[in-house]
Scaffold this motif. Sequence first.
Motif, mmCIF file in Angstrom:
data_model
loop_
_atom_site.group_PDB
_atom_site.id
_atom_site.type_symbol
_atom_site.label_atom_id
_atom_site.label_comp_id
_atom_site.label_asym_id
_atom_site.label_seq_id
_atom_site.Cartn_x
_atom_site.Cartn_y
_atom_site.Cartn_z
ATOM 1 N N UNK A 77 44.335 38.369 61.447
ATOM 2 C CA UNK A 77 43.603 39.527 60.373
ATOM 3 C C UNK A 77 42.709 38.186 59.463
ATOM 4 N N UNK A 78 41.362 38.932 59.254
ATOM 5 C CA UNK A 78 41.018 38.335 57.975
ATOM 6 C C UNK A 78 40.526 38.928 57.273
ATOM 7 N N UNK A 79 40.988 38.379 55.793
ATOM 8 C CA UNK A 79 40.500 38.985 54.069
ATOM 9 C C UNK A 79 39.811 38.270 53.726
ATOM 10 N N UNK A 80 39.164 38.398 52.510
ATOM 11 C CA UNK A 80 38.613 37.620 51.737
ATOM 12 C C UNK A 80 39.182 38.267 49.869
ATOM 13 N N UNK A 81 40.162 37.747 49.275
ATOM 14 C CA UNK A 81 40.716 37.900 48.494
ATOM 15 C C UNK A 81 39.990 37.530 47.455
ATOM 16 N N UNK A 82 38.899 37.154 46.896
ATOM 17 C CA UNK A 82 38.279 36.305 46.379
ATOM 18 C C UNK A 82 36.612 37.505 45.839
ATOM 19 N N UNK A 83 36.364 38.566 47.327
ATOM 20 C CA UNK A 83 35.568 38.926 47.480
ATOM 21 C C UNK A 83 36.380 40.403 46.200
ATOM 22 N N UNK A 84 37.213 40.882 47.157
ATOM 23 C CA UNK A 84 38.179 42.063 46.129
ATOM 24 C C UNK A 84 38.388 41.232 44.919
ATOM 25 N N UNK A 85 39.330 40.399 44.451
ATOM 26 C CA UNK A 85 39.474 39.990 43.110
ATOM 27 C C UNK A 85 37.675 40.239 42.264
ATOM 28 N N UNK A 86 36.525 39.807 42.276
ATOM 29 C CA UNK A 86 35.418 40.087 41.754
ATOM 30 C C UNK A 86 34.913 41.846 41.664
ATOM 31 N N UNK A 146 34.230 46.323 38.980
ATOM 32 C CA UNK A 146 34.278 47.584 39.651
ATOM 33 C C UNK A 146 35.055 48.334 38.133
ATOM 34 N N UNK A 147 35.915 47.685 37.479
ATOM 35 C CA UNK A 147 36.744 47.613 36.437
ATOM 36 C C UNK A 147 35.319 48.370 34.963
ATOM 37 N N UNK A 148 35.118 47.154 34.732
ATOM 38 C CA UNK A 148 33.760 47.576 33.823
ATOM 39 C C UNK A 148 32.414 48.042 34.248
ATOM 40 N N UNK A 149 32.186 48.126 35.407
ATOM 41 C CA UNK A 149 31.160 49.253 35.203
ATOM 42 C C UNK A 149 32.404 50.937 35.019
ATOM 43 N N UNK A 150 33.514 50.804 35.169
ATOM 44 C CA UNK A 150 33.803 52.285 35.206
ATOM 45 C C UNK A 150 33.677 52.219 33.467
ATOM 46 N N UNK A 151 34.199 51.143 32.935
ATOM 47 C CA UNK A 151 34.177 50.911 30.996
ATOM 48 C C UNK A 151 32.848 51.436 30.345
ATOM 49 N N UNK A 152 32.118 50.262 31.037
ATOM 50 C CA UNK A 152 30.257 50.324 30.503
ATOM 51 C C UNK A 152 29.849 51.134 30.845
ATOM 52 N N UNK A 153 30.280 52.062 31.967
ATOM 53 C CA UNK A 153 28.666 52.842 33.060
ATOM 54 C C UNK A 153 27.748 51.873 34.018
ATOM 55 N N UNK A 154 27.166 52.351 34.979
ATOM 56 C CA UNK A 154 26.224 51.599 35.389
ATOM 57 C C UNK A 154 27.022 51.943 37.067
ATOM 58 N N UNK A 155 26.243 50.980 37.720
ATOM 59 C CA UNK A 155 26.126 50.856 39.285
ATOM 60 C C UNK A 155 26.341 49.615 39.751
ATOM 61 N N UNK A 188 35.398 48.687 49.235
ATOM 62 C CA UNK A 188 35.311 50.236 49.096
ATOM 63 C C UNK A 188 36.829 51.443 48.096
ATOM 64 N N UNK A 189 37.618 50.616 48.616
ATOM 65 C CA UNK A 189 38.976 51.306 48.251
ATOM 66 C C UNK A 189 38.966 50.162 47.152
ATOM 67 N N UNK A 190 38.640 49.000 46.688
ATOM 68 C CA UNK A 190 39.343 48.360 45.751
ATOM 69 C C UNK A 190 38.038 49.325 44.377
ATOM 70 N N UNK A 191 37.154 49.877 44.470
ATOM 71 C CA UNK A 191 35.896 50.024 43.733
ATOM 72 C C UNK A 191 36.820 51.716 43.714
ATOM 73 N N UNK A 192 37.326 51.917 44.746
ATOM 74 C CA UNK A 192 37.632 53.464 44.267
ATOM 75 C C UNK A 192 39.296 53.694 43.439
ATOM 76 N N UNK A 193 40.060 52.324 43.818
ATOM 77 C CA UNK A 193 41.209 52.481 42.596
ATOM 78 C C UNK A 193 40.834 51.824 40.946
ATOM 79 N N UNK A 194 39.473 51.500 41.304
ATOM 80 C CA UNK A 194 38.759 51.359 39.678
ATOM 81 C C UNK A 194 38.014 52.329 39.267
ATOM 82 N N UNK A 195 38.564 53.864 39.618
ATOM 83 C CA UNK A 195 37.812 54.604 39.562
ATOM 84 C C UNK A 195 36.395 54.724 39.188
ATOM 85 N N UNK A 196 35.794 54.123 40.425
ATOM 86 C CA UNK A 196 34.087 54.382 40.783
ATOM 87 C C UNK A 196 34.337 55.534 41.548
#
Length: 354
Positions: free
Chosen positions: A203-212, A217-226, A273-281
Amino acid sequence: MPDNQSAAHILAEKIDREGPISLSDYMGVANAAYYAAKDPIGEDGDFVTAPEVSQMFGELVGIWLSDLWLRKGSPAHVHYVELGPGRGTLAADALRSMEKFGCKPQIHFVETSPLLKAKQTALHDSAAWHESIDSLPTDAPLMVVANEFFDALPVEQFVSTEDGWRRHMVARDRNKFVAVPGMHAIETPVSKSSAGLPLGTILESSPASVQILGDLSHRIAKQGGAALIIDYGYDRPGTGSTLQAVKDHMPISPFDSPGTSDLTAHVDFHSLSNIAKTRLLSVHGPAEQGQWLKALGIDHRAKKLAEAVPKQAESIRAAHHRLTHVDEMGRLFRVMAATSMDWPEPEGFVYGEN
Ligand code: SAH
Protein backbone atom coordinates in the motif's frame (compact mmCIF):
# COMPACT_ATOMS: atom_id res chain seq x y z
CA MET A 1 24.34 22.08 -2.20
CA PRO A 2 24.58 18.32 -2.61
CA ASP A 3 25.82 17.02 -5.94
CA ASN A 4 24.77 13.68 -7.39
CA GLN A 5 27.50 11.73 -5.75
CA SER A 6 26.77 13.21 -2.41
CA ALA A 7 23.08 12.16 -2.53
CA ALA A 8 24.18 8.52 -2.48
CA HIS A 9 26.85 9.45 0.04
CA ILE A 10 24.46 11.30 2.37
CA LEU A 11 21.99 8.41 2.22
CA ALA A 12 24.67 5.77 2.84
CA GLU A 13 25.98 7.69 5.85
CA LYS A 14 22.51 8.15 7.25
CA ILE A 15 21.72 4.44 6.91
CA ASP A 16 25.07 3.44 8.46
CA ARG A 17 24.36 5.78 11.36
CA GLU A 18 20.62 5.18 11.95
CA GLY A 19 19.88 1.83 10.32
CA PRO A 20 17.34 1.48 7.49
CA ILE A 21 15.51 4.73 6.65
CA SER A 22 11.95 5.24 5.44
CA LEU A 23 11.25 5.29 1.74
CA SER A 24 10.01 8.87 2.02
CA ASP A 25 13.30 9.99 3.61
CA TYR A 26 15.17 8.24 0.81
CA MET A 27 13.01 9.83 -1.90
CA GLY A 28 13.17 13.28 -0.28
CA VAL A 29 16.99 13.33 -0.18
CA ALA A 30 17.34 11.82 -3.67
CA ASN A 31 14.93 14.26 -5.34
CA ALA A 32 16.25 17.35 -3.56
CA ALA A 33 19.73 16.51 -4.88
CA TYR A 34 18.40 15.65 -8.31
CA TYR A 35 16.48 18.90 -8.88
CA ALA A 36 19.28 20.97 -7.32
CA ALA A 37 21.88 19.53 -9.69
CA LYS A 38 20.23 19.75 -13.09
CA ASP A 39 17.36 20.92 -15.24
CA PRO A 40 15.85 17.53 -16.06
CA ILE A 41 13.05 18.76 -18.31
CA GLY A 42 13.04 18.57 -22.12
CA GLU A 43 14.23 16.31 -24.93
CA ASP A 44 17.86 16.69 -23.75
CA GLY A 45 16.91 15.97 -20.15
CA ASP A 46 15.24 13.01 -18.48
CA PHE A 47 11.55 13.71 -19.18
CA VAL A 48 9.26 16.07 -21.10
CA THR A 49 6.27 17.76 -19.46
CA ALA A 50 3.06 18.99 -21.10
CA PRO A 51 3.94 22.72 -21.12
CA GLU A 52 7.20 21.85 -22.89
CA VAL A 53 5.29 19.89 -25.54
CA SER A 54 3.30 22.92 -26.68
CA GLN A 55 2.29 26.44 -25.73
CA MET A 56 -1.33 25.29 -26.13
CA PHE A 57 -1.19 23.57 -22.74
CA GLY A 58 -0.29 26.65 -20.69
CA GLU A 59 -2.59 28.86 -22.77
CA LEU A 60 -5.58 26.67 -21.97
CA VAL A 61 -4.66 26.62 -18.28
CA GLY A 62 -4.60 30.43 -18.47
CA ILE A 63 -7.98 30.52 -20.20
CA TRP A 64 -9.42 28.19 -17.56
CA LEU A 65 -8.19 30.49 -14.80
CA SER A 66 -9.34 33.65 -16.61
CA ASP A 67 -12.81 32.23 -17.08
CA LEU A 68 -13.13 31.56 -13.34
CA TRP A 69 -11.74 34.97 -12.48
CA LEU A 70 -14.09 36.79 -14.90
CA ARG A 71 -17.15 34.96 -13.58
CA LYS A 72 -16.05 35.77 -10.03
CA GLY A 73 -16.32 39.45 -11.01
CA SER A 74 -12.67 40.15 -11.96
CA PRO A 75 -11.27 40.79 -8.48
CA ALA A 76 -8.44 43.32 -8.83
CA HIS A 77 -6.17 41.71 -6.28
CA VAL A 78 -5.41 38.00 -6.83
CA HIS A 79 -2.34 35.78 -6.73
CA TYR A 80 -1.15 33.30 -9.35
CA VAL A 81 0.65 30.53 -7.47
CA GLU A 82 2.54 27.75 -9.18
CA LEU A 83 3.95 24.75 -7.34
CA GLY A 84 7.17 23.39 -8.90
CA PRO A 85 7.13 25.62 -12.02
CA GLY A 86 10.09 23.87 -13.72
CA ARG A 87 11.40 26.15 -16.43
CA GLY A 88 8.56 28.66 -15.96
CA THR A 89 7.09 27.82 -19.37
CA LEU A 90 3.58 26.97 -18.17
CA ALA A 91 3.39 30.23 -16.18
CA ALA A 92 4.61 32.26 -19.19
CA ASP A 93 1.95 30.78 -21.50
CA ALA A 94 -0.83 30.93 -18.90
CA LEU A 95 -0.10 34.50 -17.78
CA ARG A 96 0.10 35.70 -21.40
CA SER A 97 -3.42 34.32 -22.01
CA MET A 98 -4.70 35.76 -18.75
CA GLU A 99 -3.43 39.23 -19.60
CA LYS A 100 -5.59 39.19 -22.74
CA PHE A 101 -8.62 38.93 -20.45
CA GLY A 102 -7.35 41.74 -18.22
CA CYS A 103 -6.24 39.36 -15.47
CA LYS A 104 -2.84 40.40 -14.10
CA PRO A 105 -2.24 38.57 -10.84
CA GLN A 106 0.83 38.81 -8.65
CA ILE A 107 3.09 35.84 -9.34
CA HIS A 108 4.28 33.40 -6.69
CA PHE A 109 6.43 30.34 -7.30
CA VAL A 110 6.95 27.57 -4.78
CA GLU A 111 10.27 26.07 -5.80
CA THR A 112 13.12 24.46 -3.88
CA SER A 113 15.67 23.99 -6.67
CA PRO A 114 18.10 26.94 -6.94
CA LEU A 115 18.93 25.93 -10.50
CA LEU A 116 15.31 25.93 -11.68
CA LYS A 117 14.66 29.15 -9.72
CA ALA A 118 17.36 30.79 -11.85
CA LYS A 119 15.64 29.56 -15.04
CA GLN A 120 12.29 30.84 -13.81
CA THR A 121 13.81 34.25 -13.00
CA ALA A 122 14.87 34.67 -16.62
CA LEU A 123 11.20 34.56 -17.71
CA HIS A 124 9.50 36.05 -14.66
CA ASP A 125 11.52 38.79 -13.01
CA SER A 126 8.54 40.11 -11.03
CA ALA A 127 7.71 36.81 -9.33
CA ALA A 128 8.13 36.10 -5.62
CA TRP A 129 9.70 32.77 -4.67
CA HIS A 130 8.75 30.57 -1.74
CA GLU A 131 10.47 27.54 -0.26
CA SER A 132 7.10 26.17 0.85
CA ILE A 133 3.43 27.13 0.73
CA ASP A 134 3.65 28.48 4.29
CA SER A 135 4.90 31.89 3.19
CA LEU A 136 2.28 32.46 0.48
CA PRO A 137 0.32 35.71 0.95
CA THR A 138 -2.83 35.63 3.05
CA ASP A 139 -4.50 38.80 1.75
CA ALA A 140 -6.26 37.78 -1.49
CA PRO A 141 -7.61 34.80 -3.47
CA LEU A 142 -5.11 32.19 -4.68
CA MET A 143 -5.18 30.75 -8.20
CA VAL A 144 -2.94 27.72 -7.84
CA VAL A 145 -1.49 25.54 -10.60
CA ALA A 146 0.52 22.34 -10.07
CA ASN A 147 1.60 20.34 -13.11
CA GLU A 148 3.74 17.29 -12.38
CA PHE A 149 4.45 18.56 -8.88
CA PHE A 150 2.73 16.05 -6.62
CA ASP A 151 4.31 13.03 -8.36
CA ALA A 152 7.73 14.25 -7.20
CA LEU A 153 6.79 14.32 -3.52
CA PRO A 154 7.94 11.45 -1.29
CA VAL A 155 5.78 8.38 -0.72
CA GLU A 156 5.64 5.79 2.03
CA GLN A 157 4.92 2.12 1.37
CA PHE A 158 3.56 -0.56 3.66
CA VAL A 159 3.88 -4.24 2.93
CA SER A 160 1.73 -7.05 4.32
CA THR A 161 3.88 -9.80 5.90
CA GLU A 162 3.13 -12.90 8.00
CA ASP A 163 3.90 -10.78 11.04
CA GLY A 164 1.56 -7.95 10.12
CA TRP A 165 2.05 -4.72 8.19
CA ARG A 166 5.57 -3.40 7.94
CA ARG A 167 6.81 -0.07 6.65
CA HIS A 168 9.05 -0.39 3.58
CA MET A 169 12.50 0.82 4.56
CA VAL A 170 15.65 1.42 2.56
CA ALA A 171 18.78 -0.42 3.68
CA ARG A 172 22.25 -0.99 2.27
CA ASP A 173 23.49 -4.26 0.87
CA ARG A 174 27.19 -3.74 0.31
CA ASN A 175 27.28 -0.84 -2.15
CA LYS A 176 23.64 -1.02 -3.16
CA PHE A 177 20.43 0.40 -1.76
CA VAL A 178 17.61 -2.10 -1.26
CA ALA A 179 14.02 -1.99 0.01
CA VAL A 180 13.38 -4.13 3.08
CA PRO A 181 10.36 -4.56 5.37
CA GLY A 182 10.82 -2.67 8.65
CA MET A 183 11.80 -4.60 11.79
CA HIS A 184 8.60 -3.92 13.66
CA ALA A 185 4.96 -4.50 12.84
CA ILE A 186 2.95 -1.31 12.67
CA GLU A 187 -0.69 -0.49 13.00
CA THR A 188 -2.61 -1.21 9.80
CA PRO A 189 -1.73 1.85 7.72
CA VAL A 190 -5.14 2.29 6.20
CA SER A 191 -8.71 1.40 6.93
CA LYS A 192 -10.06 -2.03 7.82
CA SER A 193 -10.49 -2.68 4.12
CA SER A 194 -6.79 -3.58 4.06
CA ALA A 195 -7.37 -6.47 6.50
CA GLY A 196 -8.01 -9.24 3.96
CA LEU A 197 -5.31 -8.31 1.46
CA PRO A 198 -2.91 -11.11 0.43
CA LEU A 199 0.60 -11.35 1.85
CA GLY A 200 3.07 -9.23 -0.06
CA THR A 201 0.49 -6.54 -0.86
CA ILE A 202 1.98 -3.07 -1.00
CA LEU A 203 0.00 0.00 0.00
CA GLU A 204 1.38 3.38 -0.96
CA SER A 205 0.60 6.83 0.35
CA SER A 206 2.10 10.28 0.18
CA PRO A 207 1.79 12.04 3.55
CA ALA A 208 3.71 15.02 2.13
CA SER A 209 1.14 15.48 -0.67
CA VAL A 210 -1.79 15.23 1.73
CA GLN A 211 -0.15 17.74 4.08
CA ILE A 212 0.55 20.28 1.32
CA LEU A 213 -2.86 20.03 -0.33
CA GLY A 214 -4.57 20.06 3.08
CA ASP A 215 -2.83 23.29 4.11
CA LEU A 216 -3.35 24.86 0.71
CA SER A 217 -7.03 23.93 0.65
CA HIS A 218 -7.48 25.50 4.07
CA ARG A 219 -5.98 28.73 2.68
CA ILE A 220 -8.17 28.65 -0.44
CA ALA A 221 -11.30 28.01 1.64
CA LYS A 222 -10.44 31.11 3.72
CA GLN A 223 -9.04 33.43 1.04
CA GLY A 224 -11.05 32.26 -1.96
CA GLY A 225 -9.70 30.89 -5.22
CA ALA A 226 -8.97 27.59 -6.92
CA ALA A 227 -6.31 24.92 -7.32
CA LEU A 228 -5.70 23.04 -10.56
CA ILE A 229 -3.73 19.82 -10.18
CA ILE A 230 -2.51 17.94 -13.26
CA ASP A 231 -0.50 14.77 -12.96
CA TYR A 232 -0.35 11.09 -13.79
CA GLY A 233 -2.20 9.04 -11.27
CA TYR A 234 -5.23 7.03 -10.28
CA ASP A 235 -8.75 7.91 -9.16
CA ARG A 236 -9.62 4.98 -6.89
CA PRO A 237 -7.71 3.45 -4.00
CA GLY A 238 -5.42 0.70 -5.29
CA THR A 239 -2.56 -1.54 -4.22
CA GLY A 240 0.98 -2.06 -5.47
CA SER A 241 4.06 0.12 -5.83
CA THR A 242 4.01 2.92 -8.40
CA LEU A 243 7.47 4.16 -7.46
CA GLN A 244 9.55 4.69 -10.58
CA ALA A 245 12.81 6.27 -11.67
CA VAL A 246 13.47 7.80 -15.05
CA LYS A 247 16.79 8.80 -16.55
CA ASP A 248 17.35 9.88 -20.17
CA HIS A 249 13.67 9.06 -20.88
CA MET A 250 14.24 5.41 -19.79
CA PRO A 251 13.02 3.62 -16.65
CA ILE A 252 15.74 2.50 -14.22
CA SER A 253 15.64 1.03 -10.71
CA PRO A 254 14.68 3.62 -8.06
CA PHE A 255 17.50 2.24 -5.95
CA ASP A 256 20.26 2.75 -8.53
CA SER A 257 22.28 5.91 -8.03
CA PRO A 258 19.81 8.13 -6.12
CA GLY A 259 20.05 11.80 -7.05
CA THR A 260 20.75 11.11 -10.72
CA SER A 261 17.27 9.99 -11.80
CA ASP A 262 13.78 11.41 -11.37
CA LEU A 263 12.00 9.49 -8.61
CA THR A 264 8.22 9.71 -8.81
CA ALA A 265 5.08 7.89 -7.81
CA HIS A 266 1.62 8.00 -9.35
CA VAL A 267 -0.59 10.57 -7.69
CA ASP A 268 -3.42 9.27 -5.51
CA PHE A 269 -6.23 11.58 -6.64
CA HIS A 270 -8.67 9.77 -4.36
CA SER A 271 -6.76 10.96 -1.28
CA LEU A 272 -6.15 14.44 -2.71
CA SER A 273 -9.84 14.83 -3.49
CA ASN A 274 -10.79 13.70 0.02
CA ILE A 275 -8.40 16.05 1.76
CA ALA A 276 -9.63 19.05 -0.27
CA LYS A 277 -13.23 18.13 0.57
CA THR A 278 -12.49 17.89 4.28
CA ARG A 279 -11.15 21.45 4.05
CA LEU A 280 -14.53 22.45 2.59
CA LEU A 281 -13.49 22.95 -1.01
CA SER A 282 -15.63 21.89 -3.92
CA VAL A 283 -13.80 19.23 -5.96
CA HIS A 284 -14.19 18.76 -9.74
CA GLY A 285 -12.84 15.75 -11.58
CA PRO A 286 -10.39 14.16 -11.87
CA ALA A 287 -10.97 14.25 -15.60
CA GLU A 288 -8.71 12.76 -18.23
CA GLN A 289 -6.28 15.39 -19.50
CA GLY A 290 -7.31 14.76 -23.12
CA GLN A 291 -10.99 15.28 -22.38
CA TRP A 292 -10.32 18.35 -20.27
CA LEU A 293 -8.17 19.99 -22.96
CA LYS A 294 -10.77 19.20 -25.61
CA ALA A 295 -13.57 20.63 -23.47
CA LEU A 296 -11.52 23.84 -23.23
CA GLY A 297 -11.06 24.03 -26.99
CA ILE A 298 -7.64 22.57 -27.80
CA ASP A 299 -8.87 21.31 -31.21
CA HIS A 300 -9.84 24.83 -32.23
CA ARG A 301 -6.62 26.33 -30.83
CA ALA A 302 -4.48 23.79 -32.73
CA LYS A 303 -6.32 24.57 -35.96
CA LYS A 304 -5.86 28.33 -35.51
CA LEU A 305 -2.16 27.97 -34.66
CA ALA A 306 -1.56 25.74 -37.70
CA GLU A 307 -3.32 28.27 -39.94
CA ALA A 308 -1.19 31.07 -38.51
CA VAL A 309 2.09 29.14 -38.94
CA PRO A 310 1.53 26.63 -41.78
CA LYS A 311 5.19 25.54 -41.69
CA GLN A 312 4.62 24.18 -38.19
CA ALA A 313 1.29 22.50 -38.94
CA GLU A 314 2.79 19.02 -38.60
CA SER A 315 4.51 19.68 -35.27
CA ILE A 316 1.34 21.32 -33.92
CA ARG A 317 -0.66 18.26 -34.95
CA ALA A 318 1.90 16.00 -33.25
CA ALA A 319 1.81 18.07 -30.04
CA HIS A 320 -2.00 18.00 -30.01
CA HIS A 321 -1.86 14.22 -30.38
CA ARG A 322 0.69 13.83 -27.61
CA LEU A 323 -1.26 15.97 -25.15
CA THR A 324 -4.70 14.50 -25.84
CA HIS A 325 -4.53 10.96 -27.22
CA VAL A 326 -5.47 8.13 -24.84
CA ASP A 327 -2.28 6.24 -25.69
CA GLU A 328 -0.12 9.27 -25.00
CA MET A 329 -0.70 11.82 -22.19
CA GLY A 330 -4.46 12.06 -22.74
CA ARG A 331 -5.65 9.39 -20.32
CA LEU A 332 -2.90 8.62 -17.81
CA PHE A 333 -2.72 12.29 -16.90
CA ARG A 334 -5.62 13.54 -14.79
CA VAL A 335 -6.89 17.03 -14.07
CA MET A 336 -8.52 17.85 -10.77
CA ALA A 337 -9.75 21.21 -9.54
CA ALA A 338 -10.61 22.31 -6.03
CA THR A 339 -12.43 25.62 -5.64
CA SER A 340 -13.63 27.67 -2.70
CA MET A 341 -17.38 27.61 -2.20
CA ASP A 342 -17.68 31.31 -3.11
CA TRP A 343 -15.95 30.86 -6.50
CA PRO A 344 -17.82 29.69 -9.63
CA GLU A 345 -17.99 26.12 -10.99
CA PRO A 346 -14.95 25.57 -13.20
CA GLU A 347 -15.15 24.62 -16.87
CA GLY A 348 -13.78 21.48 -18.50
CA PHE A 349 -15.10 18.76 -16.26
CA VAL A 350 -17.58 17.19 -18.63
CA TYR A 351 -17.35 13.52 -19.31
CA GLY A 352 -17.93 12.34 -22.86
CA GLU A 353 -18.17 8.74 -24.04
CA ASN A 354 -14.84 6.94 -23.71
N1 SAH B 1 5.68 22.00 -13.49
C1 SAH B 1 6.84 21.90 -14.33
C2 SAH B 1 7.99 21.07 -13.71
C3 SAH B 1 7.67 19.67 -13.23
S1 SAH B 1 9.11 18.90 -12.51
C4 SAH B 1 6.47 21.40 -15.70
O1 SAH B 1 5.33 20.97 -15.87
O2 SAH B 1 7.30 21.45 -16.61
C5 SAH B 1 8.83 19.12 -10.76
C6 SAH B 1 9.05 20.52 -10.25
O3 SAH B 1 8.77 20.52 -8.85
C7 SAH B 1 10.45 21.08 -10.40
O4 SAH B 1 10.37 22.46 -10.61
C8 SAH B 1 11.06 20.77 -9.02
O5 SAH B 1 12.19 21.54 -8.72
C9 SAH B 1 9.88 21.07 -8.13
N2 SAH B 1 9.88 20.41 -6.81
C10 SAH B 1 10.10 19.10 -6.54
N3 SAH B 1 9.94 18.86 -5.23
C11 SAH B 1 9.60 20.05 -4.65
C12 SAH B 1 9.29 20.45 -3.32
N4 SAH B 1 9.30 19.59 -2.31
N5 SAH B 1 8.97 21.76 -3.11
C13 SAH B 1 8.93 22.65 -4.14
N6 SAH B 1 9.22 22.31 -5.42
C14 SAH B 1 9.56 21.04 -5.67
